[in-house]
Scaffold this motif. Structure first.
Motif, mmCIF file in Angstrom:
data_model
loop_
_atom_site.group_PDB
_atom_site.id
_atom_site.type_symbol
_atom_site.label_atom_id
_atom_site.label_comp_id
_atom_site.label_asym_id
_atom_site.label_seq_id
_atom_site.Cartn_x
_atom_site.Cartn_y
_atom_site.Cartn_z
ATOM 1 N N UNK A 502 4.300 11.071 -4.264
ATOM 2 C CA UNK A 502 2.969 10.986 -3.668
ATOM 3 C C UNK A 502 3.100 10.974 -2.148
ATOM 4 N N UNK A 503 2.905 12.119 -1.539
ATOM 5 C CA UNK A 503 2.967 12.194 -0.075
ATOM 6 C C UNK A 503 1.704 11.584 0.517
ATOM 7 N N UNK A 504 1.820 10.880 1.630
ATOM 8 C CA UNK A 504 0.615 10.339 2.272
ATOM 9 C C UNK A 504 -0.248 11.467 2.833
ATOM 10 N N UNK A 505 -1.455 11.122 3.169
ATOM 11 C CA UNK A 505 -2.325 12.097 3.807
ATOM 12 C C UNK A 505 -1.758 12.454 5.173
ATOM 13 N N UNK A 506 -1.759 13.744 5.498
ATOM 14 C CA UNK A 506 -1.267 14.185 6.797
ATOM 15 C C UNK A 506 -2.023 13.471 7.907
ATOM 16 N N UNK A 507 -1.290 12.880 8.842
ATOM 17 C CA UNK A 507 -1.916 12.144 9.930
ATOM 18 C C UNK A 507 -1.998 10.650 9.695
ATOM 19 N N UNK A 508 -1.476 10.156 8.591
ATOM 20 C CA UNK A 508 -1.516 8.713 8.300
ATOM 21 C C UNK A 508 -0.869 7.932 9.441
#
Length: 512
Positions: A502-508
């Motif tokens: 589960x990759x974080x949202x881009x820009x986290x």
């Protein structure tokens, strides 16, 4: 000479263990932005070569160290000296692993590179394994000594006596023609020593070749995809792998990210900016005006340039060693108190503490024995980097670099020419190609206070990996690297990615 990037993994009590130069990866037939894209067009490492069966066994003690214990196994992978000749001469790549604890469904192997270039994963992984206990629940933890490093045909360029003599006698910020002549003579002598020691290997220690070695590791470990954590220079190595083999990327995380768009001079500028920023942050945290604090250090360095300072032993603290002693403490907020004490002692005329800090960074033990990490580092980065700046070009950069960093700028400006001066083999690239169209998402983690790989490089890495590939994440913290550095937000996000995909949202952004 140049120190550049070290590993993000750090030991407590002010001693940094792993390996400072960002190299610029490449291969002779694949210039950056030349229209080639790697991937399926690149037949890759070991095509047509059956995956090796590794002979895992108990690990012996490394030179000058101790065996890591019963939990660890070691093996040697045979790889081509020259990947363009896959059936030709081979060299051995040393591997180490700790098997998964089995607390969750096993994913495969998680390969680590802790930076440098030239850092030993065989020595490093056992030292930092506690940081990765959660990841070990579902992965075998694996690391290696890249080609030309440590137990993998490690490069040695000079002996300990010559190394200490250079530290004591060579001024890394030459002020006179005699000092400049000695500086560049020492650089040339070092390169000649590397050529004598490494022989044919001197032209085969590039980042691209190490990435190809990693694909052979992936096969030998029995994984369809490469799962990897790269730290510091290890991010460049990971980006190079992703460019060459995008369809073979599994879960790949980058921490303390190297700027892939920078050439060797650009990296030096980045580091001047990053270390000065970290030093300013240190002084601000102490309640001291950063400009006034920098003036204190400049005054101390000028004093040492005129006359080295006594210590408790028979060695003296030089200007160059003092700069190194200051710089090493900026890699972790935990070592800031060590800097406070060392500066206080030096201003009173005792250079012992700063010398000990410099020795920790230079990996010199109390008996006077040095590791060869810096030898491997230079061999790798000078094969990667195409730039061969002249002394006069470096001199012309002095004013600009001093403007960026009044404490570290002069050293780094001279280093743009001194690091690879009269190197025995040509460099390969201005900067590495990390474009990875078709790759699975790659987590790119930047730390706003990182001194050695400044925060801006993480955004550039994410952009160059490509849309939909690079997932950029920020930690507002201090030190070289973010994972395992005290932020629950960071650690949870990285664990979710590596353990569950589960990759974080881009820009986290993690603020703590």
């Amino acid at each position: 000479m140049q120190r550049f990037v070290r590993s993000a993994a750090m030991a407590a009590a002010g001693v940094l263990l792993a390996g400072v130069a960002v190299g610029c990866g490449g291969s002779p037939d694949d210039d950056k932005h030349d229209g080639k894209s790697g991937g399926s067009e690149d037949k890759g490492a070991g095509e047509g070569r059956a995956a090796q069966k590794l002979d895992w066994h108990g690990c012996k003690a490394p030179e000058g160290g101790t065996a890591p214990g019963a939990a660890w196994q070691c093996a040697t992978l045979q790889v081509p000296l020259d990947h363009a000749k896959p059936d030709g001469e081979t060299i051995g790549i040393a591997l180490i692993r700790a098997r998964s604890t089995g607390k969750g469904d096993r994913i495969g192997s998680l390969l680590f590179n802790f930076g440098g270039p030239g850092g030993s994963g065989v020595s490093g992984l056992p030292s930092f394994a506690d940081m990765y206990g959660t990841l070990r629940e579902r992965y075998d933890l694996v690391s290696f000594d890249p080609r030309g490093v440590g137990a993998s045909e490690g490069v040695r360029c000079r002996d300990d006596k010559a190394t200490q003599a250079a530290e004591e006698k060579v001024d890394l910020t030459p002020d006179t023609s005699a000092e400049e002549k000695a500086y560049f003579k020492d650089a040339a002598d070092f390169g000649a020593g590397c050529a004598r020691g490494a022989k044919k290997l001197i032209g085969h220690v590039s980042t691209v070749e190490a990435a190809r070695d990693m694909d052979l590791m992936r096969q030998a470990l029995g994984d369809d995809k490469l799962h990897y954590m790269g730290i510091s220079y290890g991010t460049e190595l990971g980006g190079t792998y992703a460019h060459l083999f995008p369809e073979r990327v599994g879960r790949l995380a980058m921490d303390a990210v190297s700027d892939p768009s920078a050439d060797s001079v650009g990296h030096a500028e980045n580091q001047a900016r990053g270390f000065q920023r970290a030093l300013d942050n240190y002084f601000t945290a102490q309640g001291e005006n950063p400009k006034a604090g920098a003036k204190r250090i400049e005054k101390l360095l000028a004093r040492l340039d005129r006359e080295p300072m006594r210590t408790s032993g028979d060695r003296k603290l030089t200007e160059s060693l003092a700069s190194t002693g200051v710089l090493v403490t900026l890699y972790s907020k935990q070592t800031w108190p060590a800097l406070t004490g060392a500066l206080r002692d030096a201003e009173k005329g005792d250079g012992t503490a700063l010398l000990r800090l410099a020795d920790a960074y230079n990996e010199r033990d109390p008996s006077g024995r040095y590791s060869t990490q810096s030898h491997s580092q230079r061999a790798i980065s000078c094969l990667d980097a195409k730039d061969r700046s002249t002394p006069r070009e470096a001199e012309k950069r002095l004013a600009r670099f001093r403007g960026i960093s009044p404490v570290f700028g002069e050293f780094l400006a001279w280093d743009t020419a001194g690091w690879c001066y009269d190197w025995p083999v040509a460099g390969l690239h201005d900067s590495p190609d990390v474009r990875a169209p078709g790759s699975a998402p790659i987590l790119v983690l930047g730390n706003t206070g990182d001194p050695a790989t400044p925060y801006e490089g993480a955004r550039k890495m994410a952009d160059e990996l490509g849309e939909g590939v690079g997932v950029h994440m920020t930690w507002k913290g201090e030190g070289h690297g973010a994972y395992g550095n005290g932020s629950e937000c960071v650690d949870d996000a990285v664990d979710a990615y590596l353990l569950h995909g589960r990759a974080p949202k881009d820009g986290k952004v993690c603020a703590s």
